[in-house]
Design a protein around this motif. Structure first.
Motif, PDB file in Angstrom:
ATOM      1  N   ALA A  65       0.850  -1.186   0.000  1.00  0.00           N
ATOM      2  CA  ALA A  65       0.000   0.000   0.000  1.00  0.00           C
ATOM      3  C   ALA A  65       0.883   1.232   0.000  1.00  0.00           C
ATOM      4  N   VAL A  66       0.420   2.279  -0.672  1.00  0.00           N
ATOM      5  CA  VAL A  66       1.156   3.540  -0.721  1.00  0.00           C
ATOM      6  C   VAL A  66       0.472   4.535   0.210  1.00  0.00           C
ATOM      7  N   VAL A  67       1.262   5.197   1.032  1.00  0.00           N
ATOM      8  CA  VAL A  67       0.751   6.131   2.037  1.00  0.00           C
ATOM      9  C   VAL A  67       1.221   7.538   1.687  1.00  0.00           C
ATOM     10  N   VAL A  68       0.302   8.490   1.729  1.00  0.00           N
ATOM     11  CA  VAL A  68       0.629   9.896   1.467  1.00  0.00           C
ATOM     12  C   VAL A  68       0.476  10.679   2.767  1.00  0.00           C
ATOM     13  N   LEU A  69       1.495  11.469   3.094  1.00  0.00           N
ATOM     14  CA  LEU A  69       1.519  12.228   4.336  1.00  0.00           C
ATOM     15  C   LEU A  69       1.955  13.665   4.065  1.00  0.00           C
ATOM     16  N   PRO A  70       1.758  14.568   5.028  1.00  0.00           N
ATOM     17  CA  PRO A  70       2.225  15.951   4.857  1.00  0.00           C
ATOM     18  C   PRO A  70       3.737  16.007   4.723  1.00  0.00           C
ATOM     19  N   ALA A  71       4.229  17.050   4.083  1.00  0.00           N
ATOM     20  CA  ALA A  71       5.666  17.186   3.842  1.00  0.00           C
ATOM     21  C   ALA A  71       6.470  17.263   5.132  1.00  0.00           C
ATOM     22  N   THR A  72       5.847  17.680   6.213  1.00  0.00           N
ATOM     23  CA  THR A  72       6.560  17.830   7.484  1.00  0.00           C
ATOM     24  C   THR A  72       6.732  16.517   8.232  1.00  0.00           C
ATOM     25  N   ALA A  73       6.142  15.437   7.732  1.00  0.00           N
ATOM     26  CA  ALA A  73       6.139  14.170   8.470  1.00  0.00           C
ATOM     27  C   ALA A  73       7.315  13.271   8.138  1.00  0.00           C
ATOM     28  N   GLY A  74       8.217  13.710   7.249  1.00  0.00           N
ATOM     29  CA  GLY A  74       9.257  12.833   6.726  1.00  0.00           C
ATOM     30  C   GLY A  74      10.116  12.162   7.778  1.00  0.00           C
ATOM     31  N   ALA A  75      10.797  12.951   8.609  1.00  0.00           N
ATOM     32  CA  ALA A  75      11.718  12.375   9.591  1.00  0.00           C
ATOM     33  C   ALA A  75      10.986  11.491  10.588  1.00  0.00           C
ATOM     34  N   GLU A  82       4.961  16.687  -0.253  1.00  0.00           N
ATOM     35  CA  GLU A  82       4.381  15.550   0.441  1.00  0.00           C
ATOM     36  C   GLU A  82       5.468  14.533   0.787  1.00  0.00           C
ATOM     37  N   VAL A  83       5.098  13.609   1.655  1.00  0.00           N
ATOM     38  CA  VAL A  83       5.931  12.445   1.950  1.00  0.00           C
ATOM     39  C   VAL A  83       5.153  11.213   1.508  1.00  0.00           C
ATOM     40  N   VAL A  84       5.817  10.317   0.819  1.00  0.00           N
ATOM     41  CA  VAL A  84       5.170   9.100   0.324  1.00  0.00           C
ATOM     42  C   VAL A  84       5.902   7.901   0.906  1.00  0.00           C
ATOM     43  N   ALA A  85       5.132   6.958   1.450  1.00  0.00           N
ATOM     44  CA  ALA A  85       5.709   5.739   2.009  1.00  0.00           C
ATOM     45  C   ALA A  85       5.093   4.528   1.329  1.00  0.00           C
ATOM     46  N   VAL A  86       5.884   3.493   1.176  1.00  0.00           N
ATOM     47  CA  VAL A  86       5.412   2.215   0.633  1.00  0.00           C
ATOM     48  C   VAL A  86       5.538   1.189   1.749  1.00  0.00           C
ATOM     49  N   VAL A  87       4.437   0.510   2.060  1.00  0.00           N
ATOM     50  CA  VAL A  87       4.432  -0.439   3.173  1.00  0.00           C
ATOM     51  C   VAL A  87       3.863  -1.773   2.722  1.00  0.00           C
ATOM     52  N   ASP A  88       4.262  -2.814   3.406  1.00  0.00           N
ATOM     53  CA  ASP A  88       3.763  -4.158   3.148  1.00  0.00           C
ATOM     54  C   ASP A  88       2.302  -4.237   3.583  1.00  0.00           C
ATOM     55  N   ALA A  89       1.441  -4.799   2.735  1.00  0.00           N
ATOM     56  CA  ALA A  89       0.010  -4.887   3.045  1.00  0.00           C
ATOM     57  C   ALA A  89      -0.418  -6.292   3.443  1.00  0.00           C
ATOM     58  N   LEU A  90       0.504  -7.211   3.668  1.00  0.00           N
ATOM     59  CA  LEU A  90       0.173  -8.577   4.062  1.00  0.00           C
ATOM     60  C   LEU A  90       0.912  -8.935   5.357  1.00  0.00           C
ATOM     61  N   PRO A  91       0.294  -9.823   6.184  1.00  0.00           N
ATOM     62  CA  PRO A  91      -1.087 -10.304   6.081  1.00  0.00           C
ATOM     63  C   PRO A  91      -2.055  -9.207   6.484  1.00  0.00           C
ATOM     64  N   PRO A  92      -3.266  -9.186   5.933  1.00  0.00           N
ATOM     65  CA  PRO A  92      -4.162  -8.036   6.098  1.00  0.00           C
ATOM     66  C   PRO A  92      -4.398  -7.611   7.547  1.00  0.00           C
ATOM     67  N   ARG A  93      -4.783  -8.525   8.405  1.00  0.00           N
ATOM     68  CA  ARG A  93      -5.207  -8.141   9.753  1.00  0.00           C
ATOM     69  C   ARG A  93      -4.044  -7.662  10.618  1.00  0.00           C
ATOM     70  N   VAL A  94      -3.042  -8.531  10.753  1.00  0.00           N
ATOM     71  CA  VAL A  94      -1.933  -8.216  11.647  1.00  0.00           C
ATOM     72  C   VAL A  94      -1.143  -7.016  11.142  1.00  0.00           C
ATOM     73  N   ARG A  95      -0.789  -7.026   9.848  1.00  0.00           N
ATOM     74  CA  ARG A  95       0.045  -5.968   9.296  1.00  0.00           C
ATOM     75  C   ARG A  95      -0.686  -4.625   9.315  1.00  0.00           C
ATOM     76  N   ARG A  96      -2.003  -4.663   9.066  1.00  0.00           N
ATOM     77  CA  ARG A  96      -2.763  -3.415   9.056  1.00  0.00           C
ATOM     78  C   ARG A  96      -2.789  -2.786  10.441  1.00  0.00           C
ATOM     79  N   GLU A  97      -3.044  -3.597  11.457  1.00  0.00           N
ATOM     80  CA  GLU A  97      -3.101  -3.056  12.814  1.00  0.00           C
ATOM     81  C   GLU A  97      -1.754  -2.455  13.212  1.00  0.00           C
ATOM     82  N   GLN A  98      -0.675  -3.133  12.856  1.00  0.00           N
ATOM     83  CA  GLN A  98       0.651  -2.612  13.156  1.00  0.00           C
ATOM     84  C   GLN A  98       0.910  -1.305  12.420  1.00  0.00           C
ATOM     85  N   MET A  99       0.513  -1.265  11.143  1.00  0.00           N
ATOM     86  CA  MET A  99       0.713  -0.072  10.340  1.00  0.00           C
ATOM     87  C   MET A  99      -0.069   1.107  10.911  1.00  0.00           C
TER      88      MET A  99
END
Length: 410
Positions: free
Chosen positions: A222-232, A250-267
């Motif tokens: 999954a790709v995450v978009v955040l404000p430019a100030t959130a980088g560090a 902006e700040v863009v992050a790429v994160v692992d989306a599997l497994p759905p339940r556990v990884r999502r809650e952690q993210m």
């Protein structure tokens, strides 16, 4: 294979051993008080001391146990010999602990240890082991030759002062190599994230970048978009689990989306309070789609200051925001009856019309939502019927009106 560990121990570079103080108060190296002929007297014992270090360091430091032979053994012998030769140049002089050649070698040893994957603890352990051997054997030789105890004391002090400088140079080189590697790895991770977000790269190229970035490419991400100030902050939170690219707006992050339940809650825990908008989970080849969806919601201001916003819960808003010009054109057509109304009245009538459409014309919930009396609702709806006529009874017209009004309320 890197160079061998340096033959003498490392105290913290910040530790300063006392030297000699001259009449004018300036510090002098402790080896200046040693007899100038000490190296000549100790020369017969040096080969045995060097041989003991070459044997004992790998025996006592597990990190070096499998690297005794071959090139490592030759490098170890070279390092021991060079360090000894430099140490034996010092008695009776005010020379610096290391000359240019030995300083360069010690730096090479420190950087080489990092490149070989050995920790600083292993390097310092090798230094300490070597120091014990050097002082024990050389002080025994001094005693055998009947030298005064003051010579033994000055010799020990000289060894530790020498080691301070030697270990400082090696440790600094180790840290510099570590920092350079971290910077290079971060560059590779940024390149990989950019390639995924941009799309169009061949699988072979993406796999190559993933290997360089030391990042396992997940089946779904999954790709995450955040404000430019959130980088560090986000880079620190995600650590090695995500890829982060800092852009001007902006700040863009790429994160692992599997497994759905556990990884999502952690993210979600990691991104709490960052105003993040998380795009839908997709196969890595569709990362540009996940980015466009997240960015569309971010531009609409859907990111808050609390929990992250999941795009999959707001797909209708994505549709509305995908073609804003089309929505504007539709609004111009279906809301044309309000053109002759003042701005203040228009705002009231638009809010009433949307509430009326949402609650299927039921006065009580409309009045509760708008905070007005039901009779006021009746008056406003009557005015809307005057303006819109039969359109309020046409299902297609009602759909267009609700779509436009919801889009304008974003």
């Amino acid at each position: 294979m890197s160079q061998p560990p340096a033959p003498f121990p490392d105290s913290s570079p910040a530790v300063v051993h006392p030297g000699l103080t001259s009449d004018d108060g300036e510090w002098s190296p402790p080896w200046q008080s040693l007899p100038a002929d000490l190296p000549e007297k100790l020369a017969p014992a040096l080969p045995a001391v060097m041989a003991r270090m070459i044997q004992d360091v790998p025996d006592q430091i597990p990190a070096y146990a499998e690297a005794r032979d071959g090139k490592y053994g030759r490098n170890l012998s070279h390092g021991v010999r060079t360090a000894f030769e430099q140490l034996m140049r010092l008695p009776g002089t005010d020379l610096p602990a290391l000359n240019d050649d030995s300083r360069a070698l010690m730096a090479t040893l420190g950087a080489g240890e990092f490149r070989e994957g050995r920790s600083m603890d292993a390097l310092l352990g090798a230094y300490r082991t070597s120091a014990r051997i050097v002082f024990r054997d050389l002080s025994a030789e001094c005693a055998r030759q009947g030298m005064d105890m003051s010579v033994v004391i000055d010799l020990g002090e000289s060894i530790w002062a020498y080691i301070d400088e030697l270990s400082s140079v090696s440790a600094q080189a180790y840290a510099q190599a570590q920092s350079a590697q971290a910077g290079l790895l971060e560059l590779y991770r940024s390149d990989l994230a950019s390639a995924l977000i941009r799309g169009g790269a061949e699988e072979k190229e993406v796999q190559r970048l993933a290997a360089l970035a030391d990042w396992r490419l997940p089946r779904r991400l999954a790709v995450v978009v955040l404000p430019a100030t959130a980088g560090a902050d986000v880079r620190h939170r995600l650590g090695r689990t995500g890829l982060v690219v800092e852009r001007e707006s902006e700040v863009v992050a790429v994160v692992d989306a599997l497994p759905p339940r556990v990884r999502r809650e952690q993210m979600l825990r990691l991104l709490a309070g960052t105003a993040a908008v998380v795009g839908p989970a997709v196969e890595w080849g569709l990362a540009p789609h996940s980015y466009r969806v997240a960015r569309t919601l971010a531009v609409q201001g859907r990111g808050g200051t609390g929990d992250p916003v999941l795009a999959e819960h707001h797909l209708a808003r994505v549709v509305l925001g995908a073609e804003p010009r089309v929505v504007a054109q539709l609004a111009g057509r279906v809301l044309a009856p309000l053109e002759g109304v003042t701005a203040a009245k228009r705002e009231i009538l638009e809010a009433t019309l949307l509430s009326w459409l949402t609650h299927w014309g039921q006065r009580a919930p409309i009045a509760a939502e708008l905070g007005v009396h039901p009779q006021t609702v009746g008056y406003r709806v009557g005015r809307l019927r005057e303006l819109f006529g039969d359109a309020l009874d046409d299902p297609d017209a009602r759909f267009d009106l609700e779509l436009v009004l919801r889009a304008r309320r974003r």
